[in-house]
Design a protein around this motif. Sequence first.
Motif, mmCIF file in Angstrom:
data_model
loop_
_atom_site.group_PDB
_atom_site.id
_atom_site.type_symbol
_atom_site.label_atom_id
_atom_site.label_comp_id
_atom_site.label_asym_id
_atom_site.label_seq_id
_atom_site.Cartn_x
_atom_site.Cartn_y
_atom_site.Cartn_z
ATOM 1 N N TYR A 73 35.755 47.509 42.323
ATOM 2 C CA TYR A 73 35.387 48.320 43.485
ATOM 3 C C TYR A 73 35.245 49.792 43.101
ATOM 4 O O TYR A 73 34.357 50.486 43.610
ATOM 5 C CB TYR A 73 36.436 48.167 44.584
ATOM 6 C CG TYR A 73 36.244 46.944 45.441
ATOM 7 C CD1 TYR A 73 35.170 46.851 46.333
ATOM 8 C CD2 TYR A 73 37.122 45.864 45.366
ATOM 9 C CE1 TYR A 73 34.988 45.725 47.126
ATOM 10 C CE2 TYR A 73 36.948 44.737 46.151
ATOM 11 C CZ TYR A 73 35.879 44.675 47.028
ATOM 12 O OH TYR A 73 35.694 43.551 47.801
ATOM 13 N N ARG A 74 36.093 50.252 42.199
ATOM 14 C CA ARG A 74 36.049 51.659 41.797
ATOM 15 C C ARG A 74 34.757 51.979 41.056
ATOM 16 O O ARG A 74 34.148 53.035 41.266
ATOM 17 C CB ARG A 74 37.264 51.972 40.924
ATOM 18 C CG ARG A 74 37.374 53.440 40.518
ATOM 19 C CD ARG A 74 38.743 53.750 39.966
ATOM 20 N NE ARG A 74 39.088 53.005 38.769
ATOM 21 C CZ ARG A 74 39.971 52.010 38.736
ATOM 22 N NH1 ARG A 74 40.591 51.618 39.841
ATOM 23 N NH2 ARG A 74 40.237 51.389 37.604
ATOM 24 N N TRP A 75 34.308 51.071 40.203
ATOM 25 C CA TRP A 75 33.129 51.330 39.397
ATOM 26 C C TRP A 75 31.825 50.916 40.067
ATOM 27 O O TRP A 75 30.795 51.576 39.906
ATOM 28 C CB TRP A 75 33.245 50.620 38.041
ATOM 29 C CG TRP A 75 34.165 51.323 37.107
ATOM 30 C CD1 TRP A 75 35.476 51.010 36.853
ATOM 31 C CD2 TRP A 75 33.883 52.482 36.337
ATOM 32 N NE1 TRP A 75 36.017 51.907 35.965
ATOM 33 C CE2 TRP A 75 35.056 52.816 35.629
ATOM 34 C CE3 TRP A 75 32.744 53.273 36.163
ATOM 35 C CZ2 TRP A 75 35.116 53.907 34.768
ATOM 36 C CZ3 TRP A 75 32.808 54.355 35.294
ATOM 37 C CH2 TRP A 75 33.984 54.656 34.615
ATOM 38 N N PHE A 76 31.859 49.806 40.813
ATOM 39 C CA PHE A 76 30.615 49.237 41.323
ATOM 40 C C PHE A 76 30.507 49.214 42.849
ATOM 41 O O PHE A 76 29.450 48.908 43.392
ATOM 42 C CB PHE A 76 30.434 47.807 40.804
ATOM 43 C CG PHE A 76 30.663 47.670 39.327
ATOM 44 C CD1 PHE A 76 29.907 48.409 38.428
ATOM 45 C CD2 PHE A 76 31.645 46.833 38.822
ATOM 46 C CE1 PHE A 76 30.115 48.300 37.060
ATOM 47 C CE2 PHE A 76 31.863 46.712 37.462
ATOM 48 C CZ PHE A 76 31.101 47.451 36.573
ATOM 49 N N GLY A 77 31.603 49.515 43.536
ATOM 50 C CA GLY A 77 31.576 49.499 44.989
ATOM 51 C C GLY A 77 31.623 48.111 45.593
ATOM 52 O O GLY A 77 31.462 47.944 46.799
ATOM 53 N N GLU A 78 31.861 47.085 44.753
ATOM 54 C CA GLU A 78 31.943 45.709 45.234
ATOM 55 C C GLU A 78 32.731 44.875 44.226
ATOM 56 O O GLU A 78 32.980 45.308 43.095
ATOM 57 C CB GLU A 78 30.552 45.112 45.438
ATOM 58 C CG GLU A 78 29.669 45.146 44.204
ATOM 59 C CD GLU A 78 28.258 44.658 44.488
ATOM 60 O OE1 GLU A 78 28.127 43.549 45.044
ATOM 61 O OE2 GLU A 78 27.305 45.376 44.157
ATOM 62 N N ASP A 79 33.117 43.679 44.649
ATOM 63 C CA ASP A 79 33.900 42.797 43.782
ATOM 64 C C ASP A 79 32.964 41.918 42.965
ATOM 65 O O ASP A 79 32.358 40.982 43.486
ATOM 66 C CB ASP A 79 34.838 41.933 44.634
ATOM 67 C CG ASP A 79 35.695 40.997 43.789
ATOM 68 O OD1 ASP A 79 35.694 41.146 42.551
ATOM 69 O OD2 ASP A 79 36.354 40.114 44.370
ATOM 70 N N LEU A 80 32.840 42.206 41.667
ATOM 71 C CA LEU A 80 31.989 41.428 40.768
ATOM 72 C C LEU A 80 32.813 40.613 39.774
ATOM 73 O O LEU A 80 32.259 39.996 38.873
ATOM 74 C CB LEU A 80 31.047 42.361 40.003
ATOM 75 C CG LEU A 80 30.083 43.200 40.853
ATOM 76 C CD1 LEU A 80 29.275 44.142 39.959
ATOM 77 C CD2 LEU A 80 29.162 42.303 41.662
ATOM 78 N N VAL A 81 34.134 40.591 39.963
ATOM 79 C CA VAL A 81 35.014 39.880 39.038
ATOM 80 C C VAL A 81 34.854 38.377 39.202
ATOM 81 O O VAL A 81 34.935 37.843 40.309
ATOM 82 C CB VAL A 81 36.486 40.285 39.264
ATOM 83 C CG1 VAL A 81 37.424 39.426 38.421
ATOM 84 C CG2 VAL A 81 36.679 41.764 38.944
ATOM 85 N N SER A 82 34.622 37.691 38.088
ATOM 86 C CA SER A 82 34.456 36.234 38.119
ATOM 87 C C SER A 82 35.667 35.502 37.553
ATOM 88 O O SER A 82 35.790 34.278 37.723
ATOM 89 C CB SER A 82 33.209 35.826 37.326
ATOM 90 O OG SER A 82 33.286 36.278 35.987
ATOM 91 N N ALA A 83 36.572 36.203 36.870
ATOM 92 C CA ALA A 83 37.764 35.574 36.301
ATOM 93 C C ALA A 83 38.671 35.072 37.426
ATOM 94 O O ALA A 83 38.679 35.620 38.533
ATOM 95 C CB ALA A 83 38.517 36.568 35.424
ATOM 96 N N LYS A 84 39.427 34.021 37.138
ATOM 97 C CA LYS A 84 40.349 33.437 38.104
ATOM 98 C C LYS A 84 41.781 33.673 37.658
ATOM 99 O O LYS A 84 42.068 33.808 36.477
ATOM 100 C CB LYS A 84 40.105 31.934 38.244
ATOM 101 C CG LYS A 84 38.653 31.549 38.543
ATOM 102 C CD LYS A 84 38.184 32.111 39.867
ATOM 103 C CE LYS A 84 36.736 31.692 40.154
ATOM 104 N NZ LYS A 84 36.226 32.310 41.399
ATOM 105 N N GLY A 85 42.691 33.697 38.608
ATOM 106 C CA GLY A 85 44.100 33.859 38.270
ATOM 107 C C GLY A 85 44.978 33.609 39.478
ATOM 108 O O GLY A 85 44.696 34.123 40.561
ATOM 109 N N GLN A 86 46.015 32.818 39.280
ATOM 110 C CA GLN A 86 46.945 32.500 40.361
ATOM 111 C C GLN A 86 48.286 33.211 40.195
ATOM 112 O O GLN A 86 49.093 33.254 41.107
ATOM 113 C CB GLN A 86 47.193 30.982 40.399
ATOM 114 C CG GLN A 86 45.945 30.143 40.636
ATOM 115 C CD GLN A 86 45.302 30.454 41.971
ATOM 116 O OE1 GLN A 86 45.992 30.609 42.993
ATOM 117 N NE2 GLN A 86 43.984 30.543 41.990
#
Length: 263
Positions: A73-86
């Motif tokens: 969000y800080r760099w792109f203004g949106e959530d582009l993360v595709s990694a998963k984690g619980q």
Amino acid sequence: MRFRRLALCALLCAALLLPCTACGESSGMRVIDTYSAEGSYVIAFREGDKLCELASAAMAELVANGSLRSASYRWFGEDLVSAKGQGGEMDELWAEVPDRTITVGIDVTNMPMSYETAEGYLGFDVDVANYICGYLGWRMAIYPIDPANVDVELQSGNIDMAMGIPESDAKSGFSYSPAYLTSRYVLVARVNGRVRDRSALKGKNLGVTVTDLDILMQDQKFVNSLGSVTYQTDTDGLFRALLLGDVDGILVSSVAAAYYMKT
């Protein structure tokens, strides 16, 4: 706000006579077409290196605690993360974490993923590497690399991991993290120009970075329709050429477009 983006904003306001409201409220650019299918970025390691498992587990923990999404969000203004984690991915691995310095390879021409300023190295990939190393208690050293030489740099031991590797470029003989960021290639033009779709670039001048030339060449029919192609050494220069009217459109990754067009 990073100073290069501020400089481009100033160019935009002067060249396009747009109000500089919060320096970036209106980018003056638009995506006119998707050029390639969605892809992802991964981290490369030497084949069989335990660092790959540890860094991948740490990355999953950083997704679970929200750190990577905050960086997106800080760099792109949106959530582009595709990694998963619980959460809990590191529970059984802490005893295997070495106390060491990790040398991280980055492409300093790939703004906003990674680039160099007078203040040091910045970018989303730099943040991700810092988060991973900080989480695992590793000291981090950055080593600028040519993305075409990632395999040589890893095999020689100059670097321990390479950030921002397109998943489509993954080669056998190396280990890779899960994909951590989604991306694709898009065509971008100025809002106040006459280029509103891909067909409008016929006979026009298209800008592309040297490292993305192979992406452009995937559509030879489109390439043949262009009037000319202008090459830039880095992403920052590519957007500057567009804003100044030196080119009619540019081919660029969607993550770079999200950064420069962020409102």
